[in-house]
Design a protein around this motif. Structure first.
Motif, short mmCIF file in Angstrom:
data_model
loop_
_atom_site.label_atom_id
_atom_site.label_comp_id
_atom_site.label_asym_id
_atom_site.label_seq_id
_atom_site.Cartn_x
_atom_site.Cartn_y
_atom_site.Cartn_z
N THR A 106 -0.86 -5.51 -9.09
CA THR A 106 -1.24 -3.85 -8.80
C THR A 106 -2.37 -3.56 -10.03
O THR A 106 -2.51 -2.48 -10.11
N ALA A 107 -3.11 -4.82 -10.32
CA ALA A 107 -4.13 -4.43 -11.10
C ALA A 107 -5.26 -3.48 -10.62
O ALA A 107 -6.03 -2.77 -11.08
N GLY A 108 -5.17 -3.81 -9.13
CA GLY A 108 -6.45 -2.57 -8.43
C GLY A 108 -5.62 -1.31 -8.30
O GLY A 108 -6.76 -0.65 -7.85
N GLY A 109 -4.78 -0.96 -8.93
CA GLY A 109 -4.47 0.42 -8.98
C GLY A 109 -3.61 0.82 -7.69
O GLY A 109 -3.97 0.17 -6.53
N ALA A 110 -3.01 1.75 -7.80
CA ALA A 110 -2.20 2.22 -6.69
C ALA A 110 -2.76 2.56 -5.17
O ALA A 110 -2.42 2.00 -4.37
N GLY A 121 -5.60 1.10 -4.63
CA GLY A 121 -6.70 0.03 -4.62
C GLY A 121 -7.94 0.35 -5.23
O GLY A 121 -8.81 0.23 -4.53
N ARG A 122 -8.03 1.26 -6.16
CA ARG A 122 -9.44 1.51 -6.76
C ARG A 122 -10.00 0.30 -7.28
O ARG A 122 -9.65 -0.54 -7.86
N ILE A 123 -11.41 0.12 -7.10
CA ILE A 123 -11.99 -1.00 -7.19
C ILE A 123 -13.18 -0.63 -8.29
O ILE A 123 -14.08 0.34 -8.15
N THR A 182 0.07 4.76 0.37
CA THR A 182 -0.21 4.94 -1.05
C THR A 182 -1.20 3.84 -1.46
O THR A 182 -1.83 3.83 -2.57
N GLN A 183 -1.19 2.63 -0.94
CA GLN A 183 -1.65 1.43 -1.65
C GLN A 183 -2.53 0.60 -0.48
O GLN A 183 -2.28 -0.54 -0.42
N PRO A 184 -3.32 1.36 0.07
CA PRO A 184 -4.20 0.80 1.25
C PRO A 184 -4.80 -0.75 0.68
O PRO A 184 -4.96 -1.64 1.41
N GLY A 185 -5.46 -0.43 -0.54
CA GLY A 185 -6.13 -1.48 -1.03
C GLY A 185 -5.29 -2.62 -1.48
O GLY A 185 -5.60 -3.91 -1.22
N GLU A 186 -4.13 -2.51 -1.85
CA GLU A 186 -3.01 -3.71 -1.87
C GLU A 186 -2.80 -4.43 -0.67
O GLU A 186 -2.74 -5.65 -0.43
N ARG A 208 -4.77 -4.63 2.20
CA ARG A 208 -5.88 -5.36 2.37
C ARG A 208 -5.91 -6.50 1.62
O ARG A 208 -6.31 -7.46 2.32
N ARG A 209 -5.41 -6.54 0.54
CA ARG A 209 -5.47 -7.97 -0.30
C ARG A 209 -4.34 -8.99 0.12
O ARG A 209 -4.59 -9.99 -0.06
N ARG A 210 -3.48 -8.29 0.90
CA ARG A 210 -2.35 -9.21 1.22
C ARG A 210 -2.44 -9.63 2.82
O ARG A 210 -1.45 -10.23 3.28
N ARG A 236 -13.04 -11.57 -2.93
CA ARG A 236 -13.27 -11.83 -4.50
C ARG A 236 -12.67 -13.09 -4.76
O ARG A 236 -12.10 -13.21 -6.18
#
Lengths: 283, 334
Positions: free
Chosen positions: A10-14, A16-18, B75-79, B81-83, B111
């Motif tokens: 979860t290092a990218g933040g909740a 997904g902040r980059i 709440t965690q769309p970035g996460e 996408r990573r998965r 990345r």
């Protein structure tokens, strides 16, 4: 296939902040992709290189003899105007490129990747600066060949080129936003033609703004294309001594006025475009 | 492959999405256990692509929630996408770039770093039989090669959850079967897969569980066998060599049949619903031999997913609209 390659951290933040570093890296990857395309699509390269030459020669030899500017040769007066017009047209590449990506569906791929949300647009506008650097370089060489000279200091001249490129960069963001609203390469090309032609002609690019009739003169004086042209003329030392001082504030302080325009345009259209990008889908 | 004890890799609850007056999704629920393949089956316009677009963060749902590999979609769309890896209906690769450049670009956007991205690109080109074409611009590729490259793109970062949106639509039959092989191999390596398709055969071939959707909602779900059982179970069909033994054969079948036995005298054929598949067939055959009833043909007929689709939706799965789909029509009407 190993399941450990992507650490489910979860290092990218909740949300997904980059980080800035990753964002810059993404922008670099996207810009690199666009630059590869410049070298692979000869039509585009030819357009980028030939159209400035054509413009300089056309205006220098067709109009150059019939338009009289007191105290200077028309060619000298003209070059900065052609610079401004060409980088403005160069900025439409941004719109066409984004519209094409939308049509081809690769935007969906980008949007499904854990990359920065702004990198696709920021990478595109950044790589399009390279188009414009090429155009400006070609134009400058052509200009020198037909008699244009930089009469001020080199530093000022560099400033003049930088201002032209900054101006084009700002317009790129406007074009990016338009392309996200209307993702069609044909529409973008036609629409930008209809906006850019009047913008570059109702200005001091090809004739002095003072020569235009009433309302057109006012428009021309406050037209940012006039300001960037005026700024370039001043910085290249292409305004002969004894030329009457412009009456409008915008043309008395063309560098400042251009910079204000650039900052406002980017501040408005970059966030607008990024938010539009996030909501857009090719389906 | 299919572990019932594993935590679900995809859970979606009550997904709704409207486009103007059109309801694309009307309260869709999905659960995909880790390491399994879910086939989302439905005709064009059923909401399959909308569902995938929402689950891959391309679209926001109007209502509903979902968790992908433990990450919350809202709440965690970035996460998320990573998965995930996505391979869409329209090969989303850059035509001007080479296959290798496309994969390296995707790797860098995940990345993985420059070196690792190059290494992954080389591995994937090799695995998808694209090594020779890897340094050619994608615009020179055939449709099947583009799809393989697109699929390779989804695998660059070895994501635990894969979404394949109609991976074989528009492909010729040979390319489709090749792509099936690739997908099977992926699954055997433990990936969780959500696959949309309008091809019944594709769902039957690849999916552990199938959800049939129509008008944005699930109208049935289960394994292919369960779905087929809903329509009607298995039947034994047998043809006796000598019409005089029809009655004897009828007696044998009657002991195993779960319902009425159909007799077609001119064809010397009998059909009986059964429950128990091959075991029952073996018993029947032994008894027939024991009684010296000679048969000229025998088999178990299971309903196809085409039957399922027709029964559930009241219409045939899909009107074919291109060459690649014509094969399916032949199978549907056969």
């Amino acid at each position: 296939m190993s399941q450990t390659a992507i650490e489910p951290t979860t290092a990218g933040g909740a949300g997904g902040r980059i980080s800035w570093r990753d964002t810059l890296s993404d922008i670099g990857v996207i810009a690199h992709r666009n630059v590869i395309k410049i070298t692979r699509v000869p039509e585009v390269l030819v357009f980028v290189l030939l159209s400035p030459i054509m413009f300089v020669l056309l205006f220098a030899y067709v109009f150059g003899n019939s338009i009289d500017i007191p105290g200077t040769t028309y060619r000298e007066f003209l070059i900065a105007g052609i610079f401004a017009q060409t980088v403005l047209f160069g900025a439409t590449f941004t719109g066409a490129g984004i519209a094409e990506d939308m049509q081809k569906g690769i935007i969906d791929r980008f949007k499904s990747l854990p990359m920065s949300r702004s990198a696709v647009l920021a990478g595109r506008t950044a790589s399009d600066v390279i188009y414009n650097v090429l155009s400006v370089a070609i134009m400058a060489l052509t200009g020198l060949a037909v008699g244009w000279r930089i009469r001020g200091s080199i530093l000022e001249a560099v400033g003049g080129f930088a201002l032209l490129l900054l101006f084009a960069y700002a317009i790129s963001w406007v074009m990016a936003w338009v392309a996200l609203l209307v993702p069609s390469v044909e529409v973008i090309n036609n629409a930008s033609f209809m906006v850019i032609f009047p913008l570059t002609f109702v200005a001091n690019t090809f004739v002095p703004a003072e020569d235009l009739p009433g309302p057109l003169q006012t428009f021309a004086e406050w037209n940012p294309v006039s300001a960037v042209t005026q700024a370039a003329r001043e910085l290249f030392g292409n305004i002969p001594p004894g030329t009457p001082e412009p009456t409008a504030w915008s043309l008395q302080n063309p560098v400042l006025y251009t910079l204000i325009w650039v900052v406002i345009t980017v501040a408005v259209f970059a966030p607008l475009s990024v938010s539009r990008y996030q909501r857009s889908s090719t389906r | 492959m299919h572990q019932t004890t594993a935590a679900p890799a995809i859970v979606a609850t009550g997904l709704r999405k409207r486009f103007g007056d059109v309801v694309a999704l009307d309260g869709l629920d999905l659960t995909v256990p880790e390491g399994s393949v879910l086939g989302l089956l439905g005709p064009n316009g059923a909401g399959k692509t909308t569902a995938v677009s929402i689950l891959t963060t391309l679209l926001e749902p109007d209502e509903g929630s979902a968790t992908i590999a433990g990450a919350d979609l809202r709440t965690q769309p970035g996460e998320v996408r990573r998965r995930i890896g996505l391979s869409g209906q329209f090969a989303a690769v850059d035509e001007v770039l080479t296959g290798r450049e496309n994969l390296v670009m995707i790797g860098r956007l995940y990345r993985l770093g420059r070196t690792r991205s190059k290494q992954r690109a080389a591995e994937l080109l090799e695995r998808f039989d694209l090594s020779d074409a890897g340094d050619r611009p994608v615009k020179t590729y055939s449709g099947g090669m583009r799809r393989r490259l697109d699929l390779a793109g989804a695998l660059v970062a070895e994501p635990p959850v894969l979404f394949l949106d109609e991976p074989t639509t528009g492909l010729d039959p040979r390319s489709r079967i090749e792509l099936w092989g690739v997908i099977r191999e992926l699954v055997s390596r433990g990936a969780t897969l959500l696959l949309t398709t309008q091809y019944l055969e594709e769902a039957d071939q690849l999916a552990d569980d199938i959800v049939v959707i129509d008008h944005g909602r699930a109208i049935a779900s289960g394994t292919a066998d369960q779905l087929k059982a809903q329509v009607g179970g298995e039947r034994i069909e047998l043809v006796v060599a000598d019409a005089a033994r029809l009655d004897d054969a009828h007696q044998v079948l009657a002991a195993h049949a779960t319902g009425d036995i159909e007799v077609q005298v001119p064809a010397r054929a009998l059909q009986a619903p059964i429950d128990g598949g091959v075991d029952v067939l073996t018993d029947v055959l032994q008894e027939l031999r024991h009684r010296q009833i000679e048969i000229s043909d025998v088999g178990i007929r299971r309903p196809t997913l085409d039957d399922v689709f027709l029964t559930l939706t009241g219409h045939v799965a899909e009107e074919p609209d291109d060459d690649a789909q014509r094969t399916d029509r032949a199978e549907v009407t056969a």
